[in-house]
Design an enzyme around this catalytic site. Structure first.
Site, short mmCIF file in Angstrom:
data_model
loop_
_atom_site.label_atom_id
_atom_site.label_comp_id
_atom_site.label_asym_id
_atom_site.label_seq_id
_atom_site.Cartn_x
_atom_site.Cartn_y
_atom_site.Cartn_z
N ARG A 46 -20.91 -9.39 18.60
CA ARG A 46 -20.01 -9.75 17.78
C ARG A 46 -20.60 -10.59 16.30
NH1 ARG A 46 -17.33 -13.73 18.63
NH2 ARG A 46 -16.85 -13.50 20.65
N TYR A 98 -2.72 -1.07 -3.33
CA TYR A 98 -2.61 -0.49 -1.97
C TYR A 98 -1.68 -0.97 -1.04
CZ TYR A 98 -4.13 1.69 2.40
OH TYR A 98 -4.00 2.15 3.44
N ASP A 170 -11.40 -5.20 -5.03
CA ASP A 170 -11.36 -4.18 -4.18
C ASP A 170 -11.93 -2.91 -4.85
OD1 ASP A 170 -10.64 -1.68 -2.67
OD2 ASP A 170 -8.83 -2.70 -1.94
N LYS A 195 -13.23 5.53 2.63
CA LYS A 195 -12.97 6.40 1.58
C LYS A 195 -14.36 7.11 1.19
CE LYS A 195 -9.04 5.07 2.42
NZ LYS A 195 -8.28 3.96 1.80
C1 PLP Z 1 -7.50 2.79 2.18
C2 PLP Z 1 -7.59 1.58 1.38
C3 PLP Z 1 -7.65 0.16 2.01
C4 PLP Z 1 -7.47 0.22 3.41
O1 PLP Z 1 -8.65 0.34 4.09
P1 PLP Z 1 -8.61 1.07 5.58
O2 PLP Z 1 -9.70 1.47 5.84
O3 PLP Z 1 -7.64 2.18 5.57
O4 PLP Z 1 -8.27 0.07 6.76
C5 PLP Z 1 -7.61 -0.91 1.23
N1 PLP Z 1 -7.73 -0.98 -0.23
C6 PLP Z 1 -7.80 0.37 -0.80
C7 PLP Z 1 -7.76 0.58 -2.14
C8 PLP Z 1 -7.76 1.74 0.00
O5 PLP Z 1 -7.84 2.89 -0.64
#
Ligand code: PLP
Length: 391
Positions: A46, A98, A170, A195
């Site tokens: 961890r 998001y 982000d 993504k």
């Molecule tokens: C998908 C997404 C998230 C969340 O991520 P997960 O991997 O689905 O938990 C956060 N910010 C953005 C911009 C996203 O597209």
């Protein structure tokens, strides 16, 4: 070294014992100590685990940060970051956000006394008027999802710095291949690596990068204490995806540019939201702070009745809820990704019932355009004739 080379070589020179070019999956949670008071650097998985460490070092270097942290999802990464704040702290957050981030802030963090105000983060006056004594951070998405609003990262970070407010970006939609927020003054970068970084719609992961020793140490403590860490198999899968990031992003941008230009002239489409288009309000800032464009964009059909048949008739493009993979996906944000956001806020930013989001994959652009053209034509027929067309 250039970023293409860093990406292709992730982990390839990190295994000195066998020389394995693909860094191995170390599927072990415990690590033997040579003797009392000694450690190989790994004690318990961890806290630190070999495959994950290679990934974490790679993302830290790619984002020009000091430390990287791999989490079990993008949301786990955000939760780990939010745990940095205390009861009474206030955050300023991008208005077009998001949906999951909004839900985490409003349904969970709010109960722990961490509050958020949602503003257009490209409006410095709005930032200033929403600032409180207790404001500890500004969280921005740029481009935002789904409306592709652009925030000037350098301007926001400079504004925040004067008040000791952290800037968190982000960077999911652009990735470090196209945009490096820490070089523009940000303190923390977060990714849903599910993504573009993973890129194949097959691994759920989140990444955090911090700048500065104190912040990095604090984040290491939070990461280990919360424990929402990424396992060795998924760390390996993510690195495997990241090796081709440069090639994929170039194709995503090329395809998205062609398809957005096609939709721009289509009679059934009223708006196209893609920063690569010169008509986009954020075009100039995006061009200055990033080296290219993402592969996702949104558009509005003129009549909401088109939505249901379009989603039914696309074939190559899958009606599915994600983005950033090699396969093209279409999403209906109002009922899917952004359903957690109250209708009032959704309306305010423009996420309405005529908006569709397209994550353009790396298929051939001609095939994607043909698929959209056919779906739009069938939708038009159905709406005009009032009956469903069955092929
Ligand atoms: C998908 C997404 C998230 C969340 O991520 P997960 O991997 O689905 O938990 C956060 N910010 C953005 C911009 C996203 O597209």
């Amino acid at each position: 070294m250039k970023i293409e080379s860093l990406l292709a070589q992730i982990g390839s020179q990190s295994e000195p014992v066998t020389g394995a070019v693909s860094f191995p999956v170390y599927q072990s949670t415990a690590f033997r100590h040579p003797k009392l008071g000694q450690s190989t650097g790994f004690d318990y998985a961890r806290t630190k685990s070999p495959t994950r460490t290679v990934l974490e070092d790679a993302i830290a270097e790619l984002e020009s940060g000091d430390a990287g942290f791999a989490c079990s999802s993008g949301m786990a990464a955000l939760q780990t970051i939010f745990a940095y704040f205390s009861q009474g702290d206030h955050l300023i957050v991008s208005l077009d956000l998001y949906g999951g981030t909004y839900r985490l802030l409003e349904d969970i963090m709010a109960r722990f006394g961490v509050s958020a105000t949602y503003v257009d983060t490209n409006d410095l006056a709005a930032l200033e008027s929403s600032r409180r004594e207790s404001t500890k951070a500004v969280l921005i998405e740029t481009p935002t999802n789904p409306l592709m609003m652009i925030t000037d990262i350098e301007a926001v970070a400079a504004w925040a710095k004067q008040y000791n407010i952290l800037t968190i970006v982000d960077n999911t939609l652009l990735t470090p291949f196209l945009q490096r927020p820490i070089e523009l003054g940000a303190d923390i970068v977060i990714h849903s690596a599910t993504k573009y970084l993973g890129g194949h719609n097959d691994v759920l992961a989140g990444l955090i990068v911090t700048k500065g020793e104190e912040l990095s140490e604090r984040m290491a403590l939070l990461h280990n204490s919360i424990g929402a860490v990424l396992g060795p198999q998924d760390s390996w899968l993510l690195m495997r995806g990241m090796k081709t990031l440069a090639l994929r992003m170039e194709r995503h941008e090329y395809n998205a540019t062609r398809i957005s230009n096609y939709l721009l002239t289509h009679p059934a489409i009223s708006d196209v939201y893609y920063p690569a288009l010169e008509t986009h309000p954020g075009h100039d800032i995006q061009k200055r702070q990033s080296s290219g464009n993402t592969g996702i964009f949104s558009f509005k059909v003129k009549d909401a009745r088109y939505i249901e048949p379009i989603l039914r008739h696309v074939k190559l493009i899958a009606f599915a809820e994600s983005l950033g993979g090699v396969e093209s996906l279409m999403t209906y944000p109002a009922v899917q990704t952004h359903a957690a956001i109250p209708e009032e806020i959704r309306r305010q930013v423009g996420v309405d019932d005529r908006l569709l989001r397209l994550s353009v994959g790396i298929e051939h652009a001609d095939d994607l355009i043909a698929d959209l053209a056919a779906a739009l034509e069938l939708a038009k027929q159905e709406v005009e004739e009032g009956v469903a067309v069955h092929e």
